[in-house]
Design an enzyme around this catalytic site. Sequence first.
Site, PDB file in Angstrom:
ATOM      1  N   LYS A   1      62.679  86.457 -24.570  1.00 54.63           N
ATOM      2  CA  LYS A   1      63.076  87.437 -23.568  1.00 54.63           C
ATOM      3  C   LYS A   1      62.039  88.560 -23.483  1.00 54.63           C
ATOM      4  O   LYS A   1      61.625  88.961 -22.394  1.00 54.63           O
ATOM      5  CB  LYS A   1      64.453  88.000 -23.906  1.00 54.63           C
TER       6      LYS A   1
ATOM      7  N   ARG B   1      69.472  94.237 -26.321  1.00 55.29           N
ATOM      8  CA  ARG B   1      69.707  92.791 -26.262  1.00 55.29           C
ATOM      9  C   ARG B   1      68.821  92.060 -27.266  1.00 55.29           C
ATOM     10  O   ARG B   1      67.718  92.488 -27.557  1.00 55.29           O
ATOM     11  CB  ARG B   1      69.396  92.241 -24.859  1.00 55.29           C
TER      12      ARG B   1
ATOM     13  N   GLY C   1      73.848  83.036 -25.663  1.00 54.91           N
ATOM     14  CA  GLY C   1      75.096  83.628 -26.118  1.00 54.91           C
ATOM     15  C   GLY C   1      75.284  83.703 -27.618  1.00 54.91           C
ATOM     16  O   GLY C   1      76.327  84.121 -28.096  1.00 54.91           O
TER      17      GLY C   1
ATOM     18  N   MET D   1      73.566  85.485 -29.975  1.00 46.52           N
ATOM     19  CA  MET D   1      73.364  86.767 -30.648  1.00 46.52           C
ATOM     20  C   MET D   1      73.914  87.891 -29.774  1.00 46.52           C
ATOM     21  O   MET D   1      74.545  87.650 -28.760  1.00 46.52           O
ATOM     22  CB  MET D   1      71.895  86.928 -31.010  1.00 46.52           C
TER      23      MET D   1
ATOM     24  N   ARG E   1      63.619  82.806 -17.804  1.00 51.47           N
ATOM     25  CA  ARG E   1      63.297  81.842 -18.863  1.00 51.47           C
ATOM     26  C   ARG E   1      63.341  80.458 -18.245  1.00 51.47           C
ATOM     27  O   ARG E   1      63.919  80.265 -17.167  1.00 51.47           O
ATOM     28  CB  ARG E   1      64.293  81.934 -20.018  1.00 51.47           C
TER      29      ARG E   1
ATOM     30  N   HIS F   1      79.303  80.601 -20.439  1.00 48.23           N
ATOM     31  CA  HIS F   1      78.825  80.168 -21.756  1.00 48.23           C
ATOM     32  C   HIS F   1      79.022  78.665 -21.945  1.00 48.23           C
ATOM     33  O   HIS F   1      78.102  77.950 -22.375  1.00 48.23           O
ATOM     34  CB  HIS F   1      79.574  80.946 -22.852  1.00 48.23           C
TER      35      HIS F   1
ATOM     36  N   ARG G   1      62.097  40.766 -40.785  1.00 53.71           N
ATOM     37  CA  ARG G   1      62.269  41.061 -42.204  1.00 53.71           C
ATOM     38  C   ARG G   1      63.049  39.940 -42.876  1.00 53.71           C
ATOM     39  O   ARG G   1      64.120  39.537 -42.402  1.00 53.71           O
ATOM     40  CB  ARG G   1      63.033  42.388 -42.369  1.00 53.71           C
TER      41      ARG G   1
ATOM     42  N   SER H   1      55.006  48.440 -42.726  1.00 55.18           N
ATOM     43  CA  SER H   1      56.037  49.092 -41.927  1.00 55.18           C
ATOM     44  C   SER H   1      56.869  49.946 -42.878  1.00 55.18           C
ATOM     45  O   SER H   1      57.481  49.427 -43.809  1.00 55.18           O
ATOM     46  CB  SER H   1      56.929  48.060 -41.234  1.00 55.18           C
TER      47      SER H   1
ATOM     48  N   ASP I   1      65.451  53.697 -46.423  1.00 58.79           N
ATOM     49  CA  ASP I   1      65.471  53.523 -47.876  1.00 58.79           C
ATOM     50  C   ASP I   1      64.448  54.411 -48.569  1.00 58.79           C
ATOM     51  O   ASP I   1      64.679  54.895 -49.679  1.00 58.79           O
ATOM     52  CB  ASP I   1      65.205  52.053 -48.241  1.00 58.79           C
TER      53      ASP I   1
ATOM     54  N   CYS J   1      59.948  51.777 -39.182  1.00 58.48           N
ATOM     55  CA  CYS J   1      61.061  51.075 -38.538  1.00 58.48           C
ATOM     56  C   CYS J   1      62.420  51.638 -38.960  1.00 58.48           C
ATOM     57  O   CYS J   1      63.449  51.018 -38.700  1.00 58.48           O
ATOM     58  CB  CYS J   1      60.996  49.580 -38.821  1.00 58.48           C
TER      59      CYS J   1
ATOM     60  N   TYR K   1      52.452  52.478 -34.447  1.00 59.92           N
ATOM     61  CA  TYR K   1      53.666  52.356 -33.648  1.00 59.92           C
ATOM     62  C   TYR K   1      54.861  52.933 -34.406  1.00 59.92           C
ATOM     63  O   TYR K   1      54.817  53.143 -35.619  1.00 59.92           O
ATOM     64  CB  TYR K   1      53.949  50.896 -33.276  1.00 59.92           C
TER      65      TYR K   1
END
Length: 880
Positions: free
Chosen positions: A31, A101, A110, A112, A345, A464, A626, A772, A777, A839, A859
């Site tokens: 702001k 503000r 909304g 704060m 904004r 809001h 797999r 990969s 895990d 993955c 990837y």
Amino acid sequence: MQTVKDEKVVFTFGGGGAEGDRSMKQLLGGKGANLAEMSSIGLPVPAGFTISTEACHYYSSHGGIWPRNLKQSVKDGIHFIEEKMGTRFGDSEHPLLISVRSGAAVSMPGMMDTVLNLGLNDYTVEALMRHTNNERFAYDSYRRFIDMFGCVVMGISHEKFEHALEDLKETQGVEHDTELDTESLKELVDRYKAVYRKATGYMFPDDPYEQLEKAVNAVFESWDSDRAVKYRRINHITGLLGTGVNVQAMVYGNMGDDCATGVCFTRNPSTGENRFYGEFLLNAQGEDVVAGIRTPQDIKALQNVMPDPYRELVGIGKKLEKHYGNMQDIEFTIQKGTLYILQTRNGKRTGHAAIRIASDMVAEGLVEKRHAVKSLVEPGHLDQLLHPQIDQKNSNGNAVIGQGLPASPGAAVGKVVFTSEEAEQAVIDGTPVILVRIETSPEDVGGMSAAEGILTSRGGMTSHAAVVARGWGKPCVAGCGDIIINYENNTFTNGEITIHEGEWISIDGARGTVYQGKKDVVKPELDEDYHTFMTWVDEIRKMRVRTNADTPEDSKRALEFGAEGIGLCRTEHMFFGEERIKAIRKMIVSNSLEERKEALEKLLPYQKKDFTEIFRVMKGFPVTIRLLDPPLHEFLPDEPEEIKKVAGELGIRHSEFAEKVRLLREFNPMLGHRGCRLGISYPEITEMQTRAILGAAIELKKEKIKVIPEIMVPLIGTPQEFRSQKLVINNTAADLFEETGESVEYKVGTMIEIPRAALVADQIARDAEFFSFGTNDLTQMTFGYSRDDAAKFLGEYIKEGILQQDPFQVLDTEGVGQLIEMGTRLGRETKPELKVGICGEHGGEPSSVSFCYEHGLDYVSCSPFRVPVARLAAAQATLK
């Protein structure tokens, strides 16, 4: 007492210039930076100053003490405003009144605190009355200030002030605040002061500087309020110092019928239509609009009431949109026919709107494609586009309960709850709910996040509820005046149908309709704008995006979403059909190699058929398969009755089968006999799966369909484990090729999901053709958290700040990320051409995708519905 690292803690704006600009968001907050920017380009911004986020951080980390240079800097800032506005703070002749503000670097609608009309007391209110020649306005402003100061600064419940107001309206026989005359407002001021004194034990403060200091402290402290912390946690907002505090000269939309206040968007935030959009209230202050207390008018009606300010506002909107290269959300006030801009904004928007706005702004020549991809569409917007919609073709006999405003599109079906706490508990219990409120407030943020959708009986398109729901992609129907909500009875009714807590309703956020019961939902259709935008994305991104898919149906869906192969095909998911599960159970209980091979021979055609169908769908894209990963006990029954039944189906004694089940149970199966350990103990399993994979590839080769199979060995921790399995795979392939007289190219690689594998990746890469990273895990083993049980404490960890985010949802770049970086670097030191991807579920999470790009992965792979999100995240990482 110390100062902050930068001596300057206050930055002025307004009056045709500013000490900051939009590049200073981290220091001034969004702001403050935008107020400075607008001042610099000559917009009508009331003079003010911003207290830096560094000052907030200092206050928070030093037990509520201001840095020593702040007090004098604030006084200097007040003098600046006085000079620009020709008024004096606390003056009994021509008083300066100010707003205080919050404003963080990232928009938190909304969350704060705000205080308006600061500087009023029994003397300045009289001066304000004389100066404006409007006694009613002066006392209306005074009572608002006491209410807001009491609630925000002193923590007094708003209901206490509201109760005093309602009592007075009832006494006076009026329905609306605006119907109270001047004498009634004076009485209301006294009643509010009594509420304040009773709640705090103190008289209401008269000293404007005392008021200001307390208000600044309140804004600082709101940064660490429960609702703000929860909002940041829900939205993964981290790394910010605190909030800026914006102190600005008040301008008034409540001085009479030639005054107004409102919120507008340069384009429709729900649909993206290039049409000025918003709401306003005559004779009101800004909080009245966003709080939903009064129902506002459509912004278009303003041109009939105040044509000149309306034309000026539209022109400023176009100027700001061009300047920022983005759709803008603007707050404004008109005081006695003069327009003032209080904030701008980048506007929150729905996924559909984001795509259309990006497409239109490129077509209009306002922005380049690269800017549209980088700044106009967020990955979460694409996620929203895939949300289900109400099936309009199937009425299902659901009664329409009410019609409200289409505040945020999408379908939501759930049980009714009336409090945020109930919604948060319901999501823990796995129950879908709709949060029903008269109006939402920042305290409801947790329940709004937990709920499937939101329904309010009051409030407009900029209330809001509407703003937060649109930002999150939550379906929302706002301002549904057809319903009356009774919190005491936990019901709502339209006069004919009464809905109780726990009953099912459906809401259509795109049309604003509320239905009784459960409505059918359907998949959304992706329009031409979406496909155009995604071609820009693919032109820019450098990292590939694959999918995690185990069936032809999922594979086909992923291709439609733009996947470029399969990064994880889990073979164990193929074993649960009726005949298949019987065969694998037969293999598990076998007492000899011959019996196991016989059982596996029955599985082979099923596996081969599955791979054939997936390869056929993926036609030419790589498919990483797999090998069997879970422990064998997962394929066996648990309950005594089921054990007895399965024993009969397998044709073995019940006692023998029960003992086998008992022996296969493990204390910690996730660290037990699974993954490559199964293949090493029972190489015939690896042989069967290799035959199925490569046999399917050979069949399709004969049909002249290109297949790129990649066989992935799971859960290795040593190079020797991988070599053992690779030898089985290569020997099986050689035998198969000799038997069939055909051969296909294939790769053998591994899933890096054990920390040790990342540490010795240079050794593993001597034999592996690709890595990969199985981040699910890998996260589990790095933290020592069970994926199945961590939910019991992770919420508390995040709430207490022990963790910033759930590491199973957002990649832990500090710990797990180091292992990924190390594994990739070591692997490529041995084999520079090594292909590397991930993955785990993190493959579709934007910040995790960005990390993967930054560290050179080829990837990411994710579930089909997250493929578009990953594509955009990869493009944005490229541009960043």
